[in-house]
Write an enzyme that holds these catalytic residues in place. Sequence first.
Site, short mmCIF file in Angstrom:
data_model
loop_
_atom_site.label_atom_id
_atom_site.label_comp_id
_atom_site.label_asym_id
_atom_site.label_seq_id
_atom_site.Cartn_x
_atom_site.Cartn_y
_atom_site.Cartn_z
N ALA A 186 0.85 -1.20 0.00
CA ALA A 186 0.00 0.00 0.00
C ALA A 186 0.88 1.24 0.00
CB ALA A 186 -0.92 0.01 1.22
N CYS A 187 0.50 2.23 -0.80
CA CYS A 187 1.19 3.51 -0.81
C CYS A 187 0.16 4.62 -0.70
CB CYS A 187 2.04 3.66 -2.09
SG CYS A 187 1.08 3.81 -3.61
N PRO A 188 0.58 5.84 -0.41
CA PRO A 188 -0.39 6.92 -0.17
C PRO A 188 -1.36 7.17 -1.31
CG PRO A 188 1.75 7.57 0.65
CD PRO A 188 1.95 6.27 -0.08
N THR A 211 2.12 0.75 -5.06
CA THR A 211 1.38 -0.40 -4.53
C THR A 211 1.54 -1.62 -5.42
OG1 THR A 211 -0.26 1.05 -3.48
CG2 THR A 211 -0.93 -1.22 -3.90
#
Length: 508
Positions: free
Chosen positions: A8-10, A16
């Site tokens: 998961a990334c922002p 991701t």
Amino acid sequence: MKIVAVTACPTGIAHTYMAAEALEAAAEEAGHEITVETQGSAGSTPLTAEQLAGADVAIFAADVEVRDKDRFAHLPQVAVGVKKAISGGDLLVAQAEEAVRNHVPAPAGAPAAAAPAGVKAPGQNSSRSGPGAASKVRAWLMTGVSHVIPFVAAGGLLIALGFALGGYQINLPDDSPLYEQILDGGFDAGSITAWGALAFGIGSAAFNFLVPVLAGFIAYAMADRPALVPGFVGGAIAVTTGAGFLGGLVAGFVAGGLVMWIKTWRVPRALAGIMPVLVIPLLSTAVVGLLMYVVVGRPIALITEGLTNWLNGLSGTNAVLLGLLLGLMMCFDMGGPVNKASYTFAVAGLSTGSAGALTIMAAVMAAGMVPPLAMALATVVRKSLFSDVERENGRAAWLLGASFISEGAIPFAAADPFRVIPSIMVGGAVTGSLSMAFGATLRAPHGGVFVVPLMGNPLGFLVAVVAGTVVATALVVALKTFARRRPARPAAEDTVTTSATERETVTA
């Protein structure tokens, strides 16, 4: 070995899925089975109960809080940032193997066994080398920002579309704004101005959710579902009091911290069942609301007002220097902490709606497009300087750059950081400063060339992107060419004459 992983990334767009691919390739290379749950912006397919029950270890490669993390409590865990999975998937798989070897399941009713460095044991909230306080705060903040971005994108584009169709007078006050007058008087499907008013009204409604969503999901990342209510309410009060984006940040962290503390209370068994659905939301919402109305709201509103005035007052040299700095930051780590700090600053400004904030958003997006576009162009200009794999990546980088996905340049930067990163940073600085100088404006936080028709001064924006791309391409080609022409040094003075092939060796 059976591995389950979460990435998961922002923004939930590039990192991701790149991390998921890297982990899958590394696990296959090592002879293990892996199933990855990508918690991206397109949603995710949760791991099944059977997959979790049969797993030996869990890997978390995330810059935001992993959703429903309690599912993995029975497994040894390896937790790192998402970029480490992209650049070192094999190392993470090796850490997972070590975690399984050192894992000692805790007996029923007994405290969890100590975990080896870098690995979380069941029941433990942290480990000796786990995320530090600063990393946790950043992950909580990025969780809130990641949920805000779709609202900003949808609302900003609709507002821009409203201006494009109805003209800039659509929001000018006159008893009530034009879009409110039109909608109150009935919708005329045959009027372009009415369609513009409708788009503007919908976009404005989406923008009204920005601060509450930010605060709510910061609190959610900290203390799970019971913190959503005080977070959202605190964010709504921040809007009411004029505290804006900064007030939402404070409300989110206050709500999350308060709920985390309340959850540590030892309560009678009879109350335990109603704590998360009644007691915690009631107490935390009342306290957060009191603090936001009475203590925090007004001082932060004054700070927000000052920030808005500063953004609106940017002009001339100050604006150009700010654009240069933001361009350098956007291209330094391509989706990493420095890049995200610059991007978050731009998105935060959008909530103020000021002209200065819109120019900052345009500069940040323009600079973020430069790294992949420059590398794509370089692979065309001087193919011989790049491997077959890099040339293949270059073809994909055209679309990634045009879509404002800076991560398209990561393979090039990882392979040759000392020549690629300085080159694209210079190009990004040129683009950011030119975009600010030209006064390009943008309401959408994403989209690249696909939102150019809705920009202010789109020609200036495109000129800035092209200029920075050309500068970065020229620099990286020059640096790589210089390195290639340097002859390899003999191993010792009395070494025999090197062969023609050895003389052609490229030195690092």
